[in-house]
Design an enzyme around this catalytic site. Structure first.
Site, short mmCIF file in Angstrom:
data_model
loop_
_atom_site.label_atom_id
_atom_site.label_comp_id
_atom_site.label_asym_id
_atom_site.label_seq_id
_atom_site.Cartn_x
_atom_site.Cartn_y
_atom_site.Cartn_z
N CYS A 315 0.87 -1.17 0.00
CA CYS A 315 0.00 0.00 0.00
C CYS A 315 0.91 1.23 0.00
O CYS A 315 1.83 1.30 -0.81
CB CYS A 315 -0.97 -0.04 1.19
N GLY A 318 2.86 0.38 3.93
CA GLY A 318 3.00 -1.06 4.07
C GLY A 318 2.76 -1.58 5.47
O GLY A 318 3.24 -2.67 5.80
N ASP A 320 -0.63 -1.14 7.13
CA ASP A 320 -2.06 -1.25 7.43
C ASP A 320 -2.74 -2.22 6.46
O ASP A 320 -3.06 -3.34 6.82
CB ASP A 320 -2.73 0.13 7.37
#
Length: 577
Positions: A315, A318, A320
């Site tokens: 994401c 990195g 959640d």
């Protein structure tokens, strides 16, 4: 209000360990360089993780004791090398070379959160990381003179007339990105990663008008063109406050895709969607349950493909959305009996909470204070992926047994020396990659037979009559020198400063004649295993962290989910709070 008093660990040893982990997780933010009492607690957690990894895998460790590689990665980064059970696949990655590539490439990604392998499945590395760093972060690490140079990530604004000074800055900017992203690409290739799944809802993360991060999908120089890029936008942790505010109900909760900052559309190569019965054009109408389910199906389909390519999930930072899907993947594959096959539900739960979330820097303290309960959502969501449609085990049509063999005979294939003249390894194979069952509940659908002649059948029956020991074959023509004796675990540690592996082995197990612990499970077993993990998590979470209700339920209790849960696990009677 808290649903239960904190600090009351359950009686069982496994539950007690999980409760202690959750308490530590909810009280302090993990950092690799932390000392004092926190370091002792972290060391105990990491030792437990290494012991759990070592049950099923041979592995090496990349030291990060003081956070010298990454401040919010584990102090002992595990490189899984080979499943010590039935799986013959082995990683080709050498820890020394990997560490060198990591040191060279870590600047390429946000907060230095480099591409890190965390799951080994069929010889493929499933990796996690942050997204690509933007120009601001890169220059912030390499020198402050460029921070306010006016550039934007790795692309400059279009202009017909550029001064010589601007042109020089542009060239320097491009060269820096070529260098650091070039190292990142080398690391990805070394790990055989082909698929990159980007969960960002933005093309670039913007703060205070600056592009603070980028992503592979908008790299203007097309440096990542050789990879298969998937843009699968998924709501960030802020969205999970709405989940909590709706009494922890994800059904019917739909993300607002019309917000100004949301500019990354869903983009998946058609070749990866053909086997999935999903209408991807409707993704903006999916609620949180359906969106998470469909993304997980996609990831499972990718890693279950016939090629040898690995997968990267990321994401922005990195810590959640990335651990959400990494944890769901680990638990789903475990529930299928495909990875971590010797771990009990309480053990796989401890491992994924500790390693995938805590030691990789999820900021639970901050998220709880804001009501952004993505961590709780992950494990409560297990109830939505218990069916066979989420299984990584290929469903194959029922096939007839060849003449002369019974199902019982197939389940008692004798393990033979590879060079034996009566060995069936050359003309008989038993496939176990369809809907599976444990050895004790072997199902007819789980059998796939290759043609075997009468001579092979006779030889097999003769060998069974002469030797009572039998094991269940899971793969044809396995080289015994690649597969350790059943029940034996090899754990190999490695020095951080050299690519040469040490010869220190920890061997755990019993008789080599023991039937391998590796097992495939039926659909009903998958459901029960995941439900057991979820129940263990909910019980421990309630006793340590607790849920918070937004408004009372009509009965005057604490809200739908929590009301149902605390009664279900026996924490209180139906008539009292």
């Amino acid at each position: 209000m808290a649903a239960a008093a904190r600090g009351c660990p359950p009686a069982g040893s496994g539950d007690r360990a999980l409760a202690e982990l959750l308490l530590e997780f909810s009280r302090a933010q993990y950092r690799a360089k932390d000392g004092g009492g926190a370091a002792a607690k972290v060391e105990r957690i990491e030792r437990r993780c290494l012991e759990l990894f070592g049950r099923d895998y041979r592995y090496s460790v990349i030291p990060n004791v003081h956070g010298e590689i990454c401040a919010h990665y584990p102090r002992h980064i595990v490189l899984l090398e080979r499943d010590a059970g039935r799986d013959p696949f082995e990683s080709t990655v050498q820890v020394g070379k990997l560490q060198d590539l990591i040191n060279r490439s870590k600047m390429a990604r946000c907060r230095g959160r480099f591409v890190c392998p965390v799951i080994l499945y069929k010889g493929k590395h499933i990796c996690r990381s942050a997204t690509l760093a933007g120009w601001g972060e890169l220059y912030g690490r390499t020198g402050y003179n460029y921070i306010f140079s006016g550039g934007s990530d790795d692309a400059w604004a279009d202009a017909e007339d550029i001064s010589e000074e601007d042109s020089a800055l542009r060239n320097a900017d491009s060269q820096l990105f070529d260098k650091v992203r070039g190292h990142d690409i080398k690391l990805l290739r070394y790990l055989s990663v082909r698929y990159i799944c980007d969960l960002m809802v933005e093309n670039k993360k913007v703060k205070f008008g600056l592009n603070v991060t980028s992503s592979e999908k908008v790299d203007k120089a097309q440096r990542y063109a050789d990879f298969t890029l998937l843009s699968i936008p998924y709501p960030g942790c802020e969205f999970f406050k709405e989940y909590k505010d709706r009494d922890y109900t994800a059904e019917g909760l739909i993300f607002n895709w019309k917000q100004d900052y949301v500019d990354a559309p869903l983009s998946i190569p058609v070749s990866l969607t053909q086997s999935l019965n999903i209408d991807w054009s409707e993704y903006q109408s999916w609620d949180l349950v359906q969106q998470t389910q469909n993304y997980l199906k996609l990831l499972i389909s990718i890693i279950n493909s016939d090629d040898d390519s690995g997968l990267l999930v990321h994401c922005i930072s990195g810590w959640d959305r990335t651990p959400l899907f990494i944890s769901l993947l680990r638990l789903s594959l475990w529930a299928d009996g495909l990875i971590h096959t010797s771990l009990e539900p309480s053990e796989i739960l401890y491992l994924t909470v500790a390693y995938d979330w805590f030691l990789f820097g999820h900021m639970l303290v901050d998220r709880l204070s804001k009501g952004e309960e993505i961590f709780f959502f992950c494990f409560n969501f297990l109830k939505h992926i218990t069916s066979e449609e989420f299984s990584a085990v290929k469903s194959q049509r029922r096939k007839s047994l060849p003449p002369g063999f019974t199902l019982e005979e197939i389940c008692m294939l004798k393990q033979r020396d590879r060079g034996s003249t009566t060995s069936l390894s050359s003309d008989f194979s038993l496939g176990m990659e369809s809907s599976p069952g444990a050895a004790g509940s072997f199902t007819y659908e789980a059998v796939e037979l290759m043609p075997a002649g009468a001579q092979a059948q006779a030889a097999w029956r003769k060998s069974c009559a002469s030797s009572p020991q039998a094991v269940l074959w899971s793969r044809a023509q396995q080289s015994e020198d690649r597969l350790p004796s059943a029940g034996v675990v090899e754990v190999k540690s490695s020095s951080s400063s050299s690519s040469t592996h040490s010869d220190n082995f920890l061997r755990i197990g019993s008789s080599p004649l023991e039937v391998p612990r590796s097992r495939l499970v039926s659909a009903s077993d998958r459901e029960s295993r995941l439900e057991e993990v979820r129940s263990a998590f909910l019980a421990s979470y309630s006793r340590t962290i607790g849920l918070k209700a937004v408004s009372p339920s009509p009965s005057g209790a604490i809200g739908g989910l929590l009301e149902q849960f605390v009664r279900g696990v026996g924490l209180r009677g139906s008539s009292t709070l």
